[in-house]
Structures are given as C-alpha cells and as structure tokens.
Enzyme design. Structure first.
Site, PDB file in Angstrom:
ATOM      1  N   ASP A  48       0.853  -1.190   0.000  1.00  0.00           N
ATOM      2  CA  ASP A  48       0.000   0.000   0.000  1.00  0.00           C
ATOM      3  C   ASP A  48       0.887   1.236   0.000  1.00  0.00           C
ATOM      4  O   ASP A  48       1.769   1.389   0.845  1.00  0.00           O
ATOM      5  CB  ASP A  48      -0.915  -0.001   1.238  1.00  0.00           C
ATOM      6  CG  ASP A  48      -1.941   1.118   1.184  1.00  0.00           C
ATOM      7  OD1 ASP A  48      -3.139   0.804   1.124  1.00  0.00           O
ATOM      8  OD2 ASP A  48      -1.554   2.306   1.201  1.00  0.00           O
ATOM      9  N   ASP A 158      -3.882   2.322  -5.165  1.00  0.00           N
ATOM     10  CA  ASP A 158      -2.539   2.310  -4.552  1.00  0.00           C
ATOM     11  C   ASP A 158      -2.271   1.060  -3.726  1.00  0.00           C
ATOM     12  O   ASP A 158      -1.400   1.061  -2.871  1.00  0.00           O
ATOM     13  CB  ASP A 158      -2.328   3.569  -3.693  1.00  0.00           C
ATOM     14  CG  ASP A 158      -2.878   3.435  -2.294  1.00  0.00           C
ATOM     15  OD1 ASP A 158      -3.898   2.749  -2.130  1.00  0.00           O
ATOM     16  OD2 ASP A 158      -2.271   4.001  -1.370  1.00  0.00           O
ATOM     17  N   GLU A 159      -2.996   0.006  -3.991  1.00  0.00           N
ATOM     18  CA  GLU A 159      -2.952  -1.118  -3.059  1.00  0.00           C
ATOM     19  C   GLU A 159      -3.100  -2.440  -3.818  1.00  0.00           C
ATOM     20  O   GLU A 159      -3.917  -2.547  -4.722  1.00  0.00           O
ATOM     21  CB  GLU A 159      -4.142  -0.906  -2.130  1.00  0.00           C
ATOM     22  CG  GLU A 159      -4.309  -1.801  -0.999  1.00  0.00           C
ATOM     23  CD  GLU A 159      -5.686  -1.535  -0.346  1.00  0.00           C
ATOM     24  OE1 GLU A 159      -6.031  -2.315   0.525  1.00  0.00           O
ATOM     25  OE2 GLU A 159      -6.395  -0.600  -0.734  1.00  0.00           O
TER      26      GLU A 159
END
Ligand code: DCP
Ligand code: MG
Length: 474
Positions: A48, A158-159
């Site tokens: 993340d 973002d993960e």
C-alpha cells in the site's frame, strides 16, 4: 523463526501442472476451501503506497517533498470546497485526514499564501486531485508488482495483494519486502509500505502497522497475537457501524472479538458474526486471486442517519446512477440489468433489479430504472442506497480497465446472488466530487466466508460533515 517449506503446498511448475502435494485432501477440494483449515505456508504480501496522491504530486514537483500537502477532491485553488482525498504525513500532524471537508482542513492547517513559506503559523499547500496522473504512477508501480509475482490482486489505485508463496520464504520475507520497497522508491519515486503474512487480512493490517515507509512480517502462528490489540474496526469486514454495535457488547479489540461467544455474535449479526470472529482469530482462508473483468459495477452511499424523505433518497440514487453509468463508460462496459440496493435500519438489505432486452450504455435509462425501482421504498427510512449495473458486455468498445489499479466490483455474481455483500476492500471517498474517482474492488462470490456480505463499502469509508460515503457494492 519458522522455516518455510514451499514444497508442502504443492508447487506448480511453469506449465501450471502440479509438481507434488504432500497434504492429501478429499478429491476436488482445496485446502483453502476447507472450512476451518488454514494454509500455514501461504505467503501473502500486501503493498500500500503512502499518502499516495500526495506522493504523486511530490514526485512531479519535488519542492513539495517534506511539506504539509493536502490533496482535495472537488477542490479548486483558493476555494474552501471539496473533501480531502489525502494529506502528506506532515499535514496529518495538524489533524488533516482523508475524507475531511476542505473547510475543516483549512481550519486546522491554513492555506499557504503564494511565496509565503516562512510564516509564523504553520501553513499547508493545497492541490486538486489529478487522477490521470496518479493512475499513470500507479501503473508504474503495478508493473513492478507484476514482475514480482504471477498472482497479483489489485484492490485500489494504490494497493495490491501478491501471492509470493513460491518465491519468498519466511526467513527471507523481510529482505524481500525491503528490496521491493527500495525498487518502487528508486524506479517510481513514491513510497510503499509492505506487510507479509500467511493470510490476506493479516498482510493488510501488517502493511498499515509501520506506515509510512514501513514493513511488517507476521509469521504463521503469530497472527492471532498480532491482531489482539487491533481496534475492532480494523478487522476485515468490520466497519464503523458494526464496530459501534460491537462496542455496545463490550467488544473493542480484535482480541475481544476473537474471544467472544460465537453464538451470541450470530444472534446479533447473523452468520456474519461468526465470520468476523474468524477473521479476528486470524482465520482467513482466502487466496489471492487476480481480477478479471468485473461482473457488475456498482456504487453505494450511506446516509449518516436513516432518511425517509423521498426527494433526498431520489437525489442520492440519481447521483449514484450517474456515477455507475460513468464508470461503465470508462470501463467500456454495456449492461443489460440495472439494480438498486436499499438498506433499511439496522441491516435489512433489499435488492431490486430489472433486465433489458439487450445490453445498453445509457445513463438516463440507468437513472430512470433506478428511480423507478426506488419507488417501492418511498415511504421507508433508509440508511444506505446503491445502484448497480450487471450482465456486463465488454465486446463493444475498448477495454478501459487495462487490468490496472482502478478497482471494479467483482462479485462474480449477478442477479443470482443477493447483494448483501459489499466490498470490505473498497474505500469510500467523500463528497460528490469523488464519485468517480476512487473505486474499490469486490470479493469473489466463490468465497463462502466473505465478510463482505456486510454492511459494506462505506464501512471502510469516512463521511465528513454528514456527507455520504461512497463505494462499490456487489
Ligand atoms: N482516497 C480518497 N478518499 C479517501 C481515501 C483515499 O480519495 N477517503 C485516495 C487518496 C489516497 C488514495 O486514495 O492517496 C489511497 O488511499 P489510502 O487509504 O491508501 O491512503 P493514502 O495512500 O493516501 O495514505 P496511507 O499512507 O495511509 O496509505
Ligand atoms: Mg495508501
């Protein structure tokens, strides 16, 4: 430290054929699917990015590094409108956080005037969201992750989760995480935090534990102890609403939930009560699975208090319908079924859907069908609404998704599955402006213990100023 032997899992050769498997399970059954069993040797990484939108801006404009930086959704230079999408860790020091109204952020951290970096009172830099740019940065990160593992599940911009069972053993897990973070930093110029654990939920919690710029390895056998002090709302599938209910029962940490009486939990929350208890105990048999085309696309949004007023409900459904249609447009998807989800307090989930003779892409029609379906609930108090399109057809037009970080609901089911489940993974964004900007990803419908059959996306979201949170439902 425990030594890990990947061989016991039954490694696969390059052609995908099974090399060998020491554990013997009844034919047709997979260890991960047996209730109550664990895969102690699965190695899951959760990656993340730290303050991602802010980090992207700092990469583009290095002078912003180290500054209190606030990225606003629906924000325009000099204006007080919008909601905080994210803030740099320096800005977080002043209490600015995701989903906060910009007006409130400005109270905590006034906007810096042009050329005024030496002011006595601390000030921050405010910037509007530039999603196209952030997606291009996310794609660079994604490329690195795909190079690390064949099995990558991207869950938001973002993960991502990676199954690294075949390449990482517990002795080397820390070094692997450091290398990965260094590679992302040097090749992309943004910072990642990484968690490694034998389950997806533990990996996710682990990546968060030492943020920013951190990494945590949780070895098999340590998961339950690792979870013990975790606030209960950080347990997979537990959001603010359920957490409040649990607090009333005196359950505040994952440890409390792990020790709670499963029958009492079931009486209060149904089967989901048992599921969240299992997660709190570190039992999570999900495997990392890459995402395919979504089976449906949806948006849902919660009211802070139950609402009976017809117009307010219609307004929300209209907004959601527009957002879903817009999302389908960007995915290059046409749809044949339009549905709504109506949650009445406390947790009564109603779904209604209508199918069309053939696939269409028509925002007005999504809106009018959704409003029509809502009519049945005109008089009833409602705490959450959702709109969904399903029976998707990607054959016309180009595929916009590119398998990228941008999430999509991926329930693996259309009308066959009552969509009580929402994405625990998805995150909500605040405010109207963020409707199309941040999408979560649903879970596999094949996962019988999905905790996402819950209250849903907004559970992981935030609602400033009574704004509804937004997220996918499936
Ligand atoms: N986001 C958003 N609205 C929210 C939450 C997130 O628009 N309510 C966007 C901005 C974030 C990005 O999604 O940069 C990723 O979400 P994260 O929750 O991972 O938050 P950050 O990456 O910003 O911070 P962290 O370092 O805590 O991961
Ligand atoms: Mg992040």
């Amino acid at each position: 430290m425990r030594t890990h032997s990947v061989d016991r899992l039954g490694r696969r050769d390059a052609s995908g054929g099974e090399v060998f498997r020491d554990y013997v399970y009844p034919s047709g059954m997979d260890a991960a699917r047996l209730p109550g069993t664990d895969r102690p040797d699965q190695v899951v990484a959760h990656v993340d990015m730290d303050c991602f939108y802010a980090a992207c801006e700092q990469r583009r404009e290095p002078d912003l590094a180290g500054e209190p930086l606030v990225i606003g959704m629906g924000y325009e230079a000099g204006e007080p409108h919008g909601a905080v999408a994210t803030a740099s860790y320096e800005a977080r020091e002043y209490g600015v956080e995701s989903a906060m109204a910009i007006s409130e952020a400005l109270e905590r951290l006034p906007r810096r005037a042009e050329g005024d970096s030496d002011a006595d009172t601390p000030t921050g830099i405010y910037r509007p969201v530039d999603l196209d740019y952030y997606e291009s940065v996310a794609a660079e990160v994604k490329e690195i992750l795909h190079a690390e593992s064949d099995t990558v599940r991207e869950v938001s911009i973002d993960e991502a989760y990676l199954d690294v069972t075949d390449t990482v053993d517990w002795n080397g897990a820390g070094a692997w995480a450091s290398d990965l973070r260094a590679t992302i930093k040097s090749e992309v110029g943004v910072v990642a935090s990484v968690g490694l654990a034998p389950t997806m939920s533990a990996a996710k919690v682990a990546s968060d534990r030492e943020k920013p710029d951190g990494q945590v390895v949780v070895e098999p056998g340590e998961v339950r102890a690792f979870f013990a002090d975790l606030p209960v709302d950080e347990v997979h599938g537990v959001g603010p609403v359920t957490a409040r209910e649990l607090a009333r029962l005196g359950i505040e940490t994952a440890g409390d939930l792990a020790d709670a009486d499963p029958d009492a939990l079931e009486r209060r929350f149904g089967e989901r009560g048992r599921e969240i208890r299992r997660y709190a105990r570190g039992e999570d048999t999900r495997e990392v699975t890459p995402r395919g085309d979504p089976k449906s696309l949806s948006r849902e949004s919660a009211f802070t208090e139950a609402v009976a007023a017809i117009e307010e409900k219609r307004r929300k459904v209209t907004t959601l319908a527009r957002a879903v249609a817009d999302r389908a447009g960007r995915e290059g998807a046409r749809y044949q079924t339009v549905g709504i989800k109506v949650v009445e307090p406390p947790f009564d989930i109603n779904t209604r859907a209508r199918s069309l003779p053939g696939p269409i892409a028509d925002a007005d029609l999504v809106e009018s069908i959704a409003l029509d379906l809502l009519a049945e609930f005109d008089e009833r108090p409602v705490r959450k609404l959702g709109v969904r399109v399903s029976n998707l057809d990607f054959s016309a037009g180009e595929q916009a998704s590119l398998g990228g970080f941008e999430g999509a609901t991926d329930g693996g089911s259309d009308e066959a599955t009552p969509d009580g489940d929402c994405t625990g993974e998805s995150q909500a964004v605040a405010g109207q402006a963020s409707l199309t900007a941040f999408d979560g990803v649903g879970t596999e419908s094949s996962d019988p213990v999905s905790p996402d059959a819950t209250d849903g996306a907004d559970e992981s979201g935030h609602a400033p100023d009574g704004q509804a949170s937004l997220g996918d439902f499936e």
